[in-house]
Design an enzyme around this catalytic site. Sequence first.
Site, PDB file in Angstrom:
ATOM      1  N   GLU A  37       0.853  -1.182   0.000  1.00  0.00           N
ATOM      2  CA  GLU A  37       0.000   0.000   0.000  1.00  0.00           C
ATOM      3  C   GLU A  37       0.893   1.238   0.000  1.00  0.00           C
ATOM      4  O   GLU A  37       1.847   1.329   0.776  1.00  0.00           O
ATOM      5  CB  GLU A  37      -0.912   0.028   1.233  1.00  0.00           C
ATOM      6  CG  GLU A  37      -1.775   1.280   1.296  1.00  0.00           C
ATOM      7  CD  GLU A  37      -2.633   1.365   2.551  1.00  0.00           C
ATOM      8  OE1 GLU A  37      -3.350   2.374   2.714  1.00  0.00           O
ATOM      9  OE2 GLU A  37      -2.584   0.433   3.375  1.00  0.00           O
ATOM     10  N   ASP A  67     -11.741   0.652   1.667  1.00  0.00           N
ATOM     11  CA  ASP A  67     -10.869   0.813   2.832  1.00  0.00           C
ATOM     12  C   ASP A  67     -11.688   0.953   4.110  1.00  0.00           C
ATOM     13  O   ASP A  67     -12.834   1.410   4.081  1.00  0.00           O
ATOM     14  CB  ASP A  67      -9.985   2.038   2.623  1.00  0.00           C
ATOM     15  CG  ASP A  67      -8.850   2.115   3.634  1.00  0.00           C
ATOM     16  OD1 ASP A  67      -8.499   1.069   4.211  1.00  0.00           O
ATOM     17  OD2 ASP A  67      -8.319   3.215   3.833  1.00  0.00           O
ATOM     18  N   GLU A  98      -7.704   2.328  -3.797  1.00  0.00           N
ATOM     19  CA  GLU A  98      -8.233   2.192  -2.443  1.00  0.00           C
ATOM     20  C   GLU A  98      -9.128   3.390  -2.155  1.00  0.00           C
ATOM     21  O   GLU A  98      -8.650   4.523  -2.036  1.00  0.00           O
ATOM     22  CB  GLU A  98      -7.070   2.128  -1.448  1.00  0.00           C
ATOM     23  CG  GLU A  98      -7.480   1.692  -0.067  1.00  0.00           C
ATOM     24  CD  GLU A  98      -6.261   1.345   0.785  1.00  0.00           C
ATOM     25  OE1 GLU A  98      -6.015   2.082   1.751  1.00  0.00           O
ATOM     26  OE2 GLU A  98      -5.562   0.367   0.457  1.00  0.00           O
ATOM     27  N   ASN A 101      -4.374   5.513  -2.739  1.00  0.00           N
ATOM     28  CA  ASN A 101      -5.598   6.126  -2.224  1.00  0.00           C
ATOM     29  C   ASN A 101      -6.296   6.955  -3.289  1.00  0.00           C
ATOM     30  O   ASN A 101      -5.658   7.677  -4.059  1.00  0.00           O
ATOM     31  CB  ASN A 101      -5.276   7.024  -1.022  1.00  0.00           C
ATOM     32  CG  ASN A 101      -5.016   6.210   0.233  1.00  0.00           C
ATOM     33  OD1 ASN A 101      -5.760   5.280   0.535  1.00  0.00           O
ATOM     34  ND2 ASN A 101      -3.968   6.550   0.957  1.00  0.00           N
ATOM     35  N   GLU A 155      -6.131  -4.893   7.886  1.00  0.00           N
ATOM     36  CA  GLU A 155      -5.150  -3.855   8.182  1.00  0.00           C
ATOM     37  C   GLU A 155      -4.799  -3.874   9.671  1.00  0.00           C
ATOM     38  O   GLU A 155      -5.570  -4.361  10.496  1.00  0.00           O
ATOM     39  CB  GLU A 155      -5.707  -2.477   7.831  1.00  0.00           C
ATOM     40  CG  GLU A 155      -5.982  -2.259   6.370  1.00  0.00           C
ATOM     41  CD  GLU A 155      -6.457  -0.835   6.108  1.00  0.00           C
ATOM     42  OE1 GLU A 155      -5.668  -0.060   5.555  1.00  0.00           O
ATOM     43  OE2 GLU A 155      -7.604  -0.505   6.456  1.00  0.00           O
TER      44      GLU A 155
END
Length: 858
Positions: A334, A455, A425, A393, A512
């Site tokens: 990520e 997310d 994401e 993102n 996560e």
Amino acid sequence: MLFKRKILVVEDNEINRATLCVILSSQYTVLEAENGEQALSLLEKYREGISLILLDIVMPVMDGYTFLKHLKADNRLNSIPVIVTTSNNSEADEVTALSNGATDFITKPYRAQVILHRAAGIIRLRETSTLIHQIQYDRVTGVYSKEYFCQQVREILFRNPDVKYDVLCSDIEDFKLINDTFGMAAGDRLLRQVAALCTQRLGDRGICGRLNADQFACLLEHREDYADEMFTQYDSKINSGFGDLNVIMKYGIYTVEDREVSVEQMCDRALLAAHSIKGKYGKHFALYDDKLRGTLLRRQAITDGMETALATGQFEVYLQPKYQIRDGRLAGAEALVRWNHPEWGLQPPGEFIPLFERNGFITKLDQYVWERVCALLQEWDRKGYPSINISVNVSRLDIYNTDLADVLTSLVRRYGLSPDRLHLEITESAYTDTSRQLIETLGTLRRLGFVIEMDDFGSGYSSLNMLAEMPIDVLKLDMKFIQTEITRPTGQGILRFIVDLARWMKLRVVAEGVETREQLERLQNDGCDYAQGYYFAKPMPVESFVSVLTVQDPPADMENSRSDDSADRMDRALLVVDEDEEYRAQVHRSFSDCFKVLEAASYEEAVKILGSHPYQMSAVILSLTLQGGADILTAIQKGLGAWVTPCVATGSLDVELERSAMELGADDYAAKPHSQESLRRRVLRVMSFHTLQERIRSQQDEACRDSMTGLLNRQGLYTIAESLRHASFSAVYLFELDDLKKFNEKYGYVEGDHLIFHFASLLRAHTRMDDVLVRLGGDEFLVVMCHMSSMEDVNKKKTAILRAYHESRYAEPDLVACFAGTAFWNAEEPLDEIIRRAREVMYAAKAGGKDECLIRKG
């Protein structure tokens, strides 16, 4: 004229009524009533849809003055203008009519041009007034709009230079959760109550406006004696109207010292003070002071430096590895961003990302990160490193960029990457808004090959509704959800349910914030696919990540491509039906990169494939010169497994053949000879059109259904209400899951969603196929059962449903009881009246306590 305004003529004399209809009908739709009582019935049906009323005074049943009293007492109707028509031309009668609320007064006999001019002028005046009101006043609450509030504040400050003022702003904590839990109607009612209390509190000593969502602003004369008790009193009044709902308000106060500061900045400062005490129990208000001023100055410094930081490379991409849980091998990363400021040092994202999201700079920063990630992937591919994907993102503002798909597509093309290498994401700030634009944008990106990740699922702002709505590939579980889940015994948590649900929806699951071996083992046991967190590695500079990447061989089941999507792509089949083997081979070569190409050389082969194929048939290319080709088109229309499959017919350059193909249901016609490039464009175009049509049909159906449970929603109920009225012996059941809020607070909203889903499933199990099941709101369900012969049968069914609920393992007796009310539906009664009677019975059951809802057996 596409739209005619409606005028209601209320006149007992048939000749006069007919005369008015003749005069008005050329320009208006005319509704007629013989007396005031009939007129009120028509108003109840059309309400604000009526633009003007022409009213006679002397009428039987209900005269004009009585009608005016009813009209002016109804807030929904009292803005409709009324012209009184009378044969008496006395000044006293005109004054009486105007004093009773009439807008104008005309006498008989009627003069056509006078009536038309008066009607047009009054309607235009009303509509202009309504438009001005909409601009100046907030539609939901009735207080000033943000723009008009700011304008009024500027004028007050200018007119009163010697008076000291305060700007007081309020904010409702967790207002979105209130909307999600209790529904938009309850949220709007809360906003109206807050606005009413603000207005009452101020009286004529100040003004109030709604800034946005749940934020209100007031201007009032300065005072030195603000105290928590003042604000707790208002909170108590607000909560008194909402039962068990505990509304918490936070207030911020800015004393106007510098009148050169814009009103918007004054409100920002007051809101900053309010936000400084969010989550602090017992603290109800805060004053804007030097400390908060320092925060503002810090924000300003960040804002002033952001463009330079981007231009000089101060923003650095950090990567956090993502691992496969089943074998612990690296599966991707990520991308995160850090600000390495030359004076402040390394800044965490929490310091600047929220500010960038508010001021819009986040779109530039996101695009910088996307480009940096694509450049890294290209570089690593050139060096022969293992091929992985990287998640980036995508913020709310990115979603509303109409060029987003073009930006991302051109980016991956420029760096020679497959779109599935870039996982998008969707940040929390984006997916809490489930607008159609968001859903359609993500659908477009997904069809282009990008992998969509949701997310922070389980963070408190996400729900099962979003899973049903959003086109996604990967579900990312919030770290707090993981930490909470581990505290529960195995088998009693919600994690397994979420993973199973994801499996059913063909989603991959990433956890996560994994920090301990215990968390990892729990995730492994519950079937989670991937994990990232400090247990494996912290976010790290690119150089450090390269070391991690290069020491590992590529795993056998590397998530380096959209593996599930690759399978999906090969599950999408294209059927070419043509007698020419070479032509079929050309089509195969042209489309094999994105479809599993199936071939048929005869009618029999085509029908067999269409009737039994295991693939998702995406399109058919059909030769009409093939023997039986027209019959294949007819067979498709009759439902051989391909009723939503677009078909491109092929044949000679023959107008009649083309016309025949289109009449039989073909979506396009490609005359031979043609290039494969042209054919490909035709196929993709008709597929896009079919997708659009399916989306429209789906949206029309979805508008009437609750996205979480699949039951009808309130709109769906009222859509079919008329057909239900005439069913014999209909019984209406109203169920409420009481204290659902406490259950959510104890176990979380994900588990609350699960409970709602479970109760909907229970209703399906205890009702018939032709019964109507509805989710009215957050915790209310309605069932309409036809052909119920007696109240005894109705009560037996109610008891069976309640008993099944309270014997299920999902029911929590100390928190969520289930109450029910029933009523028989007389075909003459409106649906709202039936629901009201059932709700009264349910409230009586609630008043009787838990025993009334079969909380105990027996």
